[in-house]
Design a protein around this motif. Structure first.
Motif, short mmCIF file in Angstrom:
data_model
loop_
_atom_site.label_atom_id
_atom_site.label_comp_id
_atom_site.label_asym_id
_atom_site.label_seq_id
_atom_site.Cartn_x
_atom_site.Cartn_y
_atom_site.Cartn_z
N GLY A 188 0.79 -1.22 0.00
CA GLY A 188 0.00 0.00 0.00
C GLY A 188 0.82 1.27 0.00
N LEU A 189 2.05 1.19 -0.50
CA LEU A 189 2.95 2.34 -0.49
C LEU A 189 2.79 3.13 -1.79
CD1 LEU A 189 5.86 0.20 0.92
CD2 LEU A 189 4.79 2.11 2.16
N SER A 190 1.63 3.74 -1.94
CA SER A 190 1.25 4.31 -3.23
C SER A 190 1.98 5.60 -3.59
CB SER A 190 -0.27 4.56 -3.24
OG SER A 190 -0.64 5.44 -2.19
N ARG A 191 2.52 6.33 -2.59
CA ARG A 191 3.18 7.60 -2.87
C ARG A 191 4.69 7.54 -2.68
NH1 ARG A 191 2.53 11.09 0.63
NH2 ARG A 191 3.05 12.90 -0.63
N ALA A 192 5.17 6.41 -2.26
CA ALA A 192 6.58 6.33 -1.88
C ALA A 192 7.50 6.18 -3.08
CB ALA A 192 6.80 5.16 -0.93
N THR A 193 8.64 6.81 -3.00
CA THR A 193 9.74 6.57 -3.92
C THR A 193 10.62 5.48 -3.32
OG1 THR A 193 9.74 8.88 -4.62
CG2 THR A 193 11.74 7.60 -5.06
N ALA A 194 11.06 4.54 -4.15
CA ALA A 194 11.89 3.44 -3.66
C ALA A 194 13.30 3.56 -4.22
CB ALA A 194 11.30 2.10 -4.06
N SER A 195 14.26 3.25 -3.38
CA SER A 195 15.66 3.25 -3.79
C SER A 195 16.37 2.11 -3.08
CB SER A 195 16.32 4.58 -3.45
OG SER A 195 17.65 4.63 -3.94
N THR A 196 17.48 1.65 -3.64
CA THR A 196 18.22 0.56 -3.03
C THR A 196 19.56 1.05 -2.48
OG1 THR A 196 19.26 -0.07 -5.14
CG2 THR A 196 17.20 -1.16 -4.56
N LEU A 197 20.02 0.37 -1.43
CA LEU A 197 21.36 0.55 -0.91
C LEU A 197 22.06 -0.80 -0.97
CD1 LEU A 197 19.51 2.72 0.74
CD2 LEU A 197 21.56 2.96 2.12
#
Length: 328
Positions: A103-112
């Motif tokens: 349900g993370l509809s507004r989130a930007t995702a990035s990896t480390l």
């Protein structure tokens, strides 16, 4: 300054639990089997999964958001600390599915990455910095790995000091949710064991790396070892951890090692798993129920060449309402 709080750590273990004595690597090496299953090392059970790592991550993320009371559409950023995503463009599809399921509809995702089992703790520190400077209000840290991907299928890892398990763990780093204050983070990179080094030289190098890490952490936020109620670390063999950490002032009483036998080494997820279990025990009168406001906790993620530690206040701060006042 905004206080970053680590809220609602949660985890999902691989759905299968097997005795470590049944691992082909240990069956083929009785000497290693004897060492790793001895009471000094403590390994008993490991977890494995035939599900994609995204499924484990989504289950943990939903649990974190539910416990924190933060809707998924209010999360600004997701930091993925994992070496188990595909190495091609299909990773974008897998991450999109994870965000949708949680349900993370507004989130930007990035990896480390590139820090092995220290990556998740670096992600927590990065998330706290973003919250403190106002760049984000809620950052979800997601750790998770499957040994088939992260270690090439090897289960005996960390130079023979651990047995790898499959799992995912999550925590919300937030400006407003109730949680433990994030006081500081430090990391250290050192060369892995050099070819030709004796075991004694390798041990000396590792001890020096732990000394440097804790020196940096104490510089970020001054504290004393006797203020630390627990070190929640990567699940290496108990005797290995006791050797490294006793040198920097933490005796066996401070080390949270109860999960070494139960779940083995869940790679980067271990510190968050151990924290989640500690907080759950506090609700039933466990050790954390006695933590005081001035007490500290250390989350410690350790790989072969990287270390990262996060210093937390041991008592949670209450949630903050829209008017800036505590709620609940």
């Amino acid at each position: 300054m905004i206080t970053a709080r680590l809220s609602a750590p949660a985890y999902e273990l691989g759905e299968y639990a097997d005795p470590v004595t049944e691992l082909p690597e240990l069956l083929a090496d009785p000497e290693a089997a004897a060492e790793l299953t001895s009471s000094a090392a403590g390994f008993d059970t490991y977890r494995w999964s035939d599900a994609p790592v995204g499924e484990l991550m989504a289950a943990a993320a939903q649990r974190t958001l539910g416990e924190a009371g933060v809707p998924g559409d209010e999360v600004d950023l997701v930091l993925l600390a994992t070496d188990s995503l595909p190495r091609d463009r299909t990773a974008h599809r897998d991450v999109a599915e994870l965000l949708a399921e949680a349900g993370l509809s507004r989130a930007t995702a990035s990896t480390l990455g590139l820090m092995d089992c220290a990556t998740a703790m670096a992600a927590v520190g990065t998330a706290a910095s973003l919250v403190r400077d106002g760049s984000a209000r809620h950052v979800l840290v997601v750790s998770g790995d499957l040994a088939d991907h992260a270690t090439g299928g090897e289960r005996i890892v960390a130079g023979g000091a651990a047995i790898a398990s499959d799992a995912a763990a999550t925590a919300l780093v937030s400006a407003t949710a109730a949680g433990l204050p994030v006081l500081g983070m430090a990391h250290h990179a050192a060369q892995g064991p050099a070819q030709g080094q004796s075991p004694r030289q390798q041990l000396a190098a590792r001890i020096a790396a732990y000394r440097e890490l804790f020196t940096r952490l104490e510089h970020r936020h001054p504290f004393r070892p006797d203020e630390v109620r627990a070190v929640l670390s990567s699940n290496f063999a108990r005797n290995v951890l006791e050797t490294y950490l006793s040198d920097v002032g933490y005796g066996s009483a401070a080390l949270a090692l109860g999960n070494v036998g139960r779940i083995a080494h869940c790679l980067g997820s271990d510190p968050l798993i151990n924290l989640a279990d500690r907080l759950a025990e506090a609700k039933t009168g466990g050790p954390a129920a006695e933590d005081r406001a001035e007490d500290r906790l250390v989350l410690l993620g350790a790989g072969i060449s990287h270390l990262a530690a996060v210093l937390l206040g041991a008592r949670p701060l209450p949630a903050v309402g829209p008017d800036g006042e505590g709620v609940g």
